[in-house]
Write an enzyme that holds these catalytic residues in place. Structure first.
Site, short mmCIF file in Angstrom:
data_model
loop_
_atom_site.label_atom_id
_atom_site.label_comp_id
_atom_site.label_asym_id
_atom_site.label_seq_id
_atom_site.Cartn_x
_atom_site.Cartn_y
_atom_site.Cartn_z
N LYS A 201 13.37 0.32 13.72
CA LYS A 201 13.97 1.39 12.92
C LYS A 201 15.11 2.01 13.73
O LYS A 201 14.91 2.49 14.84
CB LYS A 201 12.92 2.45 12.59
CG LYS A 201 13.52 3.61 11.83
CD LYS A 201 12.45 4.54 11.30
CE LYS A 201 13.09 5.72 10.60
NZ LYS A 201 12.10 6.62 10.03
N LYS A 256 14.76 -1.56 9.31
CA LYS A 256 15.33 -0.45 8.56
C LYS A 256 16.48 0.18 9.31
O LYS A 256 16.32 0.41 10.50
CB LYS A 256 14.20 0.57 8.35
CG LYS A 256 14.61 1.81 7.65
CD LYS A 256 13.47 2.78 7.70
CE LYS A 256 13.98 4.08 7.13
NZ LYS A 256 13.05 5.14 7.27
C1 PBG Z 1 10.61 9.45 8.13
C2 PBG Z 1 11.38 8.50 7.32
C3 PBG Z 1 12.77 8.46 7.10
C4 PBG Z 1 12.98 7.45 6.17
C5 PBG Z 1 11.75 6.89 5.88
N1 PBG Z 1 10.76 7.54 6.62
C6 PBG Z 1 13.87 9.32 7.59
C7 PBG Z 1 14.18 9.43 9.00
O1 PBG Z 1 13.68 8.72 9.86
O2 PBG Z 1 14.98 10.34 9.29
C8 PBG Z 1 14.32 7.09 5.60
C9 PBG Z 1 14.31 6.43 4.29
C10 PBG Z 1 15.59 6.41 3.56
O3 PBG Z 1 16.65 6.84 4.04
O4 PBG Z 1 15.54 5.96 2.42
N2 PBG Z 1 10.62 9.28 9.49
#
Ligand code: PBG
Length: 331
Positions: A201, A256
């Protein structure tokens, strides 16, 4: 490459001549089995409410949840990822509401599980619950403390498992979270709860609309998640992350954001040959939708983007467009 494959003996346009021929040589096919819909449930909301930066996506009140799930089921969507929008007065430094077993997400999971055959994915991260908008807890210097965060995250994972989540999806990027959660799950005999790890991520600006949706963008402000999410400059590190998460007990790994990281999806799939999901995140969806709504792009770019994930090797895709795409696939 076979040297004899030369023009005019080989004319690649032969197989493109008609829709029938083209369909026979299609290498990748998108079906509703590939699509996972993220949904936002909001506390104390009557009905639904638009999210400005995510055209076509709503925050859903508990009294509108059944209807929403029904719509997804009718379009043959088999899995959802559920995110909470809790009231501001429940947010604190420690994200305490995340470990309340009657919190919004847990109630929503129980409600869905009571009547629908829907696989439910629940995020493990504190950002929807913390007053500072970070995914973990802070030490006295404001640094996100890994091991202190783990304590809370493991408890959060357990309330989600007890509520009936099919998949626990740690999206926090703390080190050691997978082994901590796996151990806790085994201890309580949750032997069939899947861990879907947000393994690679990235610290991305493509999450902007999501943070609006859950109401954490104000809290995080100009702060970044660079000390725990990966640098967008790195790819070897993604494989390192995935390897560790698999060793620690992850069943499925995720990359992601999605489209800007197709190279990572491909190398994860080729290297590990394990179930690999991709998340087409909020900013990616918002870009495509904005262009479609302005008639700058045709709607079929959504399908095109899905096929890019399939080519890269993704087994399933989390996308805000899941339901919309599914409704067209069924026609
Ligand atoms: C929580 C989380 C996030 C997303 C999914 N789970 C945001 C982040 O890490 O700031 C992002 C999903 C999206 O942008 O569609 N940690």
């Amino acid at each position: 490459m076979n040297a004899s494959r030369k023009f005019p003996k080989t004319r690649l346009r032969r197989t493109r001549f008609s829709p029938e021929r083209r369909s026979l040589i299609e290498e990748n096919k998108l079906t509703t089995d590939d699509l996972i819909q993220p949904i936002f449930v909001k506390e104390d909301l009557d009905g639904i409410e638009k999210i400005d930066s995510l055209p076509g996506i709503n925050r859903i009140g508990m009294n509108a949840l059944d209807e929403e799930i029904e719509k997804l089921k009718n379009n043959n969507i088999k899995a959802i990822a559920i995110f909470p929008v809790i009231s501001a007065d429940k947010k604190d430094e420690l994200g305490s509401e995340s470990i309340n077993e009657n919190n919004l997400v847990c109630e929503a999971i129980r409600q869905i599980k009571r009547y629908a055959d829907m696989a439910v994915i629940a995020d493990v991260a504190l950002d929807p619950y913390t007053s500072h908008g970070h995914d973990g807890v802070l030490d006295e210097t404001g640094y996100v403390d890994n091991d202190e965060s783990l304590e809370v995250l493991i408890k959060q994972a357990m309330v989600l498992a007890r509520a009936g989540a099919d998949m626990i999806a740690p999206s926090d990027m703390m080190d050691g979270r997978i082994s901590g959660i796996r151990e806790a799950l085994e201890k309580e005999k949750f032997v069939n709860t899947i861990i879907l790890s947000y393994a690679a991520k990235y610290s991305s600006k493509f999450y902007g609309p999501f943070r609006d949706a859950v109401g954490s963008s104000m809290n995080i402000g100009k702060g970044s998640k660079d000390t725990y999410q990966m640098s967008v400059a790195n790819s070897d590190e993604a494989l390192h992350e995935v390897r560790m998460d698999l060793e620690e007990g992850a069943d499925i790994v995720m990359v992601k954001p999605g489209m800007p990281f197709l190279d990572i999806i491909k190398s994860v799939k080729e290297t590990f040959k394990v179930p690999t999901f991709a998340y087409q995140v909020s900013g990616e969806y918002a870009m495509l939708k904005a262009a479609i709504e302005n008639n700058w792009l045709e709607e079929s770019v959504l399908f095109e983007s899905m096929l890019s994930f399939k080519r890269a090797g993704a087994d399933a895709i989390l996308t805000y467009a899941a339901n919309e795409i599914a409704s067209k696939l069924n026609k």
